[in-house]
Design a protein around this motif. Structure first.
Motif, PDB file in Angstrom:
ATOM      1  N   ILE A 147       1.103  -1.547  -0.283  1.00  0.00           N
ATOM      2  CA  ILE A 147       0.198   0.000  -0.343  1.00  0.00           C
ATOM      3  C   ILE A 147       0.968   0.998  -0.001  1.00  0.00           C
ATOM      4  N   LEU A 148       0.634   2.007  -0.945  1.00  0.00           N
ATOM      5  CA  LEU A 148       1.076   3.836  -0.935  1.00  0.00           C
ATOM      6  C   LEU A 148       0.358   4.350   0.050  1.00  0.00           C
ATOM      7  N   LEU A 149       0.709   4.861   1.615  1.00  0.00           N
ATOM      8  CA  LEU A 149      -0.129   5.099   2.527  1.00  0.00           C
ATOM      9  C   LEU A 149       0.028   7.310   2.299  1.00  0.00           C
ATOM     10  N   LEU A 150      -0.745   8.210   1.426  1.00  0.00           N
ATOM     11  CA  LEU A 150       0.294   9.556   1.164  1.00  0.00           C
ATOM     12  C   LEU A 150       0.014  10.162   2.643  1.00  0.00           C
ATOM     13  N   VAL A 156     -13.290   7.895   3.043  1.00  0.00           N
ATOM     14  CA  VAL A 156     -14.271   7.369   3.966  1.00  0.00           C
ATOM     15  C   VAL A 156     -13.966   8.401   5.512  1.00  0.00           C
ATOM     16  N   ASP A 157     -13.764   8.405   6.584  1.00  0.00           N
ATOM     17  CA  ASP A 157     -13.828   9.616   7.045  1.00  0.00           C
ATOM     18  C   ASP A 157     -13.218   9.664   8.769  1.00  0.00           C
ATOM     19  N   SER A 158     -13.370   7.634   8.859  1.00  0.00           N
ATOM     20  CA  SER A 158     -11.828   7.308   9.873  1.00  0.00           C
ATOM     21  C   SER A 158     -10.448   6.146   9.269  1.00  0.00           C
ATOM     22  N   VAL A 159      -9.707   5.815  10.902  1.00  0.00           N
ATOM     23  CA  VAL A 159      -9.129   5.087  10.739  1.00  0.00           C
ATOM     24  C   VAL A 159      -9.076   3.715   9.950  1.00  0.00           C
ATOM     25  N   ASP A 160     -10.518   3.084  11.473  1.00  0.00           N
ATOM     26  CA  ASP A 160     -11.058   1.748  11.215  1.00  0.00           C
ATOM     27  C   ASP A 160     -11.645   1.687  10.101  1.00  0.00           C
ATOM     28  N   ASP A 161     -11.733   2.697   9.094  1.00  0.00           N
ATOM     29  CA  ASP A 161     -12.425   2.220   7.863  1.00  0.00           C
ATOM     30  C   ASP A 161     -11.833   2.514   7.015  1.00  0.00           C
ATOM     31  N   ALA A 162     -11.058   2.730   6.799  1.00  0.00           N
ATOM     32  CA  ALA A 162      -9.638   2.875   6.478  1.00  0.00           C
ATOM     33  C   ALA A 162      -9.140   1.301   6.141  1.00  0.00           C
ATOM     34  N   ASP A 170      -4.674   7.526   0.415  1.00  0.00           N
ATOM     35  CA  ASP A 170      -5.019   9.722   0.454  1.00  0.00           C
ATOM     36  C   ASP A 170      -5.085   9.910   1.873  1.00  0.00           C
ATOM     37  N   ALA A 171      -3.978  10.170   2.790  1.00  0.00           N
ATOM     38  CA  ALA A 171      -4.266  10.391   4.044  1.00  0.00           C
ATOM     39  C   ALA A 171      -3.591  11.818   3.818  1.00  0.00           C
ATOM     40  N   GLU A 185      -3.177  10.855  11.084  1.00  0.00           N
ATOM     41  CA  GLU A 185      -4.068   9.771  10.583  1.00  0.00           C
ATOM     42  C   GLU A 185      -3.859   8.654   9.870  1.00  0.00           C
ATOM     43  N   ALA A 186      -2.889   9.455   9.466  1.00  0.00           N
ATOM     44  CA  ALA A 186      -2.292   8.531   9.210  1.00  0.00           C
ATOM     45  C   ALA A 186      -0.747   7.363   9.207  1.00  0.00           C
ATOM     46  N   ARG A 187      -0.657   7.980  10.091  1.00  0.00           N
ATOM     47  CA  ARG A 187       0.627   7.688  11.190  1.00  0.00           C
ATOM     48  C   ARG A 187      -0.451   6.451  12.079  1.00  0.00           C
ATOM     49  N   ALA A 188      -1.719   6.870  12.032  1.00  0.00           N
ATOM     50  CA  ALA A 188      -2.514   5.744  13.221  1.00  0.00           C
ATOM     51  C   ALA A 188      -2.872   4.414  12.099  1.00  0.00           C
TER      52      ALA A 188
END
Length: 243
Positions: free
Chosen positions: A3-6, A227-233, A68-69, A11-14
């Motif tokens: 996965i590429l995580l921008l 999405v608007d949450s880390v869990d959903d992502a 994209d976070a 939120e990205a770190r979490a």
């Protein structure tokens, strides 16, 4: 799975921590902030070189999906990611933290409009928290500015009357209340970043009757899954990309 995580956001770190070690996550940071908080896993720092550079990077690194976070105002990166992923058929998700309710704030669409609002309303002591990229819009104003930024702004972009406060969140309500009082602030200029790390300045402004000028978020690219949450992502990654 790769996965590429921008990233560059909390939120990205979490999300990187939540996916590790089951998913190979490569977190990408823009590199504009010195000594950034780093996520777990692999990290790359710096831009891609526009649309073509991102397209080439995704191909060369065999990426299965892109999340994209980035910060809500990283509009160029968000647009590039949406375009390239659509062209290449790479699954793509935008993790966008919920915006703040602007309430009674003076809502504007740009730093330039925010500067005009400050001038039109005749504010005299302004707490400017929009980041260094937009400071130049306020350079010609006569008001006094308390400018909070992570890194020192360019001298040529600074207003004539100002004080620079180098600082990085999260911030506490009591500290923000004290800051506004001590500097006799009558207007807070901010972006609608959302989240809890910098929310206390809004609560402190409301408690003291300080007027808020808020730069609205840029529009999101059409057709992007959001999405608007880390869990959903994390759930999206689990359902979209298979080992």
């Amino acid at each position: 799975m790769r996965i590429l995580l921008l990233g560059g956001t909390s939120e990205a770190r979490a999300l990187a921590a939540k996916l590790h070690p089951d998913v190979e996550v490569i977190s990408s940071l823009a590199g504009r902030v010195p000594d950034p908080a780093l996520p777990v896993g692999q990290v790359r720092i710096g831009g891609f070189g526009g649309v073509e550079g991102l397209r080439r990077w995704l191909r060369d690194n065999t990426v299965d999906a892109v999340v994209d976070a980035t910060h809500p105002y990283a509009a160029t990166m968000t647009a590039h990611a949406a375009q390239v992923c659509a062209e290449l058929g790479v699954p793509h998700l935008l993790l966008a933290r919920p915006a703040w309710d602007p309430g009674d704030a003076i809502l504007v669409n740009s730093d330039t409009q925010a500067a005009k609002a400050v001038a039109d309303q005749g504010f005299s002591r302004v707490f400017l928290t929009t980041g260094r990229s937009g400071i130049g819009a306020f350079a010609q104003l006569d008001a006094w500015f308390l400018i909070r930024a992570v890194t020192l702004p360019e001298a040529a972009e600074l207003p004539r009357r100002h004080e620079v406060l180098l600082s990085r969140g999260p911030y506490r309500y009591d500290d923000e209340l004290r800051l506004l009082r001590e500097h006799r602030i009558d207007a807070l200029v901010t972006k609608n970043s959302g989240g809890q790390m910098t929310r206390p300045k809004l609560d402190a402004a409301a408690a003291l009757g300080v007027v808020v000028v808020m730069v609205d978020r840029p529009p999101l690219p059409a057709g992007v899954s959001t999405v608007d949450s880390v869990d959903d992502a994390a759930a999206w990654v689990g359902s979209t990309v298979r080992p």
